[in-house]
Design a protein around this motif. Structure first.
Motif, mmCIF file in Angstrom:
data_model
loop_
_atom_site.group_PDB
_atom_site.id
_atom_site.type_symbol
_atom_site.label_atom_id
_atom_site.label_comp_id
_atom_site.label_asym_id
_atom_site.label_seq_id
_atom_site.Cartn_x
_atom_site.Cartn_y
_atom_site.Cartn_z
ATOM 1 N N VAL A 13 9.152 70.899 -22.613
ATOM 2 C CA VAL A 13 9.744 70.558 -21.317
ATOM 3 C C VAL A 13 8.620 70.175 -20.366
ATOM 4 N N LEU A 14 8.638 68.918 -19.889
ATOM 5 C CA LEU A 14 7.599 68.382 -19.016
ATOM 6 C C LEU A 14 8.178 67.977 -17.667
ATOM 7 N N GLY A 15 7.294 67.759 -16.721
ATOM 8 C CA GLY A 15 7.712 67.270 -15.416
ATOM 9 C C GLY A 15 6.833 67.814 -14.312
ATOM 10 N N ASP A 16 6.924 67.193 -13.160
ATOM 11 C CA ASP A 16 6.122 67.602 -12.020
ATOM 12 C C ASP A 16 6.521 69.009 -11.581
ATOM 13 N N GLN A 17 5.637 69.674 -10.855
ATOM 14 C CA GLN A 17 5.965 70.999 -10.359
ATOM 15 C C GLN A 17 7.140 70.926 -9.381
ATOM 16 N N SER A 18 7.920 71.964 -9.372
ATOM 17 C CA SER A 18 9.075 72.127 -8.477
ATOM 18 C C SER A 18 10.307 71.313 -8.877
ATOM 19 N N VAL A 19 10.322 70.724 -10.082
ATOM 20 C CA VAL A 19 11.542 70.017 -10.506
ATOM 21 C C VAL A 19 12.532 70.962 -11.178
ATOM 22 N N GLY A 20 12.116 72.207 -11.426
ATOM 23 C CA GLY A 20 13.030 73.195 -11.988
ATOM 24 C C GLY A 20 12.949 73.329 -13.498
ATOM 25 N N LYS A 21 11.786 73.109 -14.097
ATOM 26 C CA LYS A 21 11.654 73.204 -15.551
ATOM 27 C C LYS A 21 11.959 74.611 -16.056
ATOM 28 N N SER A 22 11.359 75.615 -15.421
ATOM 29 C CA SER A 22 11.575 76.992 -15.869
ATOM 30 C C SER A 22 13.029 77.411 -15.682
ATOM 31 N N SER A 23 13.640 76.982 -14.591
ATOM 32 C CA SER A 23 15.048 77.308 -14.350
ATOM 33 C C SER A 23 15.952 76.608 -15.357
#
Length: 229
Positions: A13-23
């Motif tokens: 799972v990739l993406g910029d910080q604060s896009v909600g990856k962990s959620s």
């Protein structure tokens, strides 16, 4: 894939910080949403046993940090991955515009046949990116699937993973090079340490692993704690 073995698929799972990856990962693995989520430092992963089209599959889902200083360190984790979820937030133009950077990183570090899934997260919020714009980006950059999801409400989260598993299975049968490029540790259920004697469905069995911590300075740690992952 025989009925006596359970394949393991590695998803990133990739993406910029604060896009909600962990959620996004938390909603799929445990069906819960945490409003104030601490930023991921390095990488974390969970394992989940699922049944898709009557096939048992073990998923190993890697949640990566979105901060710039960690990118070179986590590139090695792409090795053997069958699929990658590239996330942006539908209410953040900046996160959408940074997708090109993530695609460049994938091109440099991942296998060329990795299954790419575009995910517009936070669909429960007011949007800054239209669905049509995202679909255009998907088609121009050879993503296999596109979903708008909400880690808060659960919208399309399970479907995104389920459809990706189906696609990976299909590609294993149609592409020998793809099959050889991915990590598929097969286990016999009776001998697997992931097996459980309890009677709950396989979909409900989740093992959360401890984070793999990467070195970070105290100043950076204080800065990241003020931001959501």
């Amino acid at each position: 894939m025989s009925k006596e073995t359970v394949p393991m698929f590695k998803f990133i799972v990739l993406g910029d910080q604060s896009v909600g990856k962990s959620s996004f990962v938390k909603q799929y693995s445990e069906s819960i949403f945490i409003e104030a989520h601490k930023p991921t430092i390095g990488v974390e992963f969970v394992k989940k046993m699922v049944v898709v089209d009557k096939r048992k599959v073990e998923l190993q889902i890697w949640d990566t940090a979105g901060q710039e200083q960690f990118r070179s360190m986590i590139k090695s984790f792409y090795r053997g991955a069958a699929a990658v979820f590239v996330l942006y937030s539908v209410n953040s133009r900046d996160s959408f515009e940074k997708l090109d950077q993530w695609l460049q990183e994938l091109q440099e570090s991942a296998h060329e046949e990795i299954v790419k899934i575009l995910v517009g997260n936070k669909s429960d919020l007011d949007r800054d990116i239209s669905k049509e714009e995202a679909e255009k980006f998907m088609n121009e950059n050879n993503f296999s699937l596109f979903f708008e999801t909400s880690a808060k409400t659960g919208e399309n989260v399970e479907k995104a993973f389920e459809d990706t598993v189906k696609l990976v299975i299909m590609r294993m049968f149609t592409s020998e090079s793809f099959k050889n490029s991915i990590k598929t540790t097969k286990k016999t259920p009776a001998n697997s340490r992931q097996n459980t004697s309890r009677s709950e469905p396989l979909e409900d069995f989740v093992q959360t692993q401890k984070p793999i911590q990467l070195q970070v300075t105290p100043q950076t740690q204080q800065k990241q704690e003020k931001q959501c992952c």
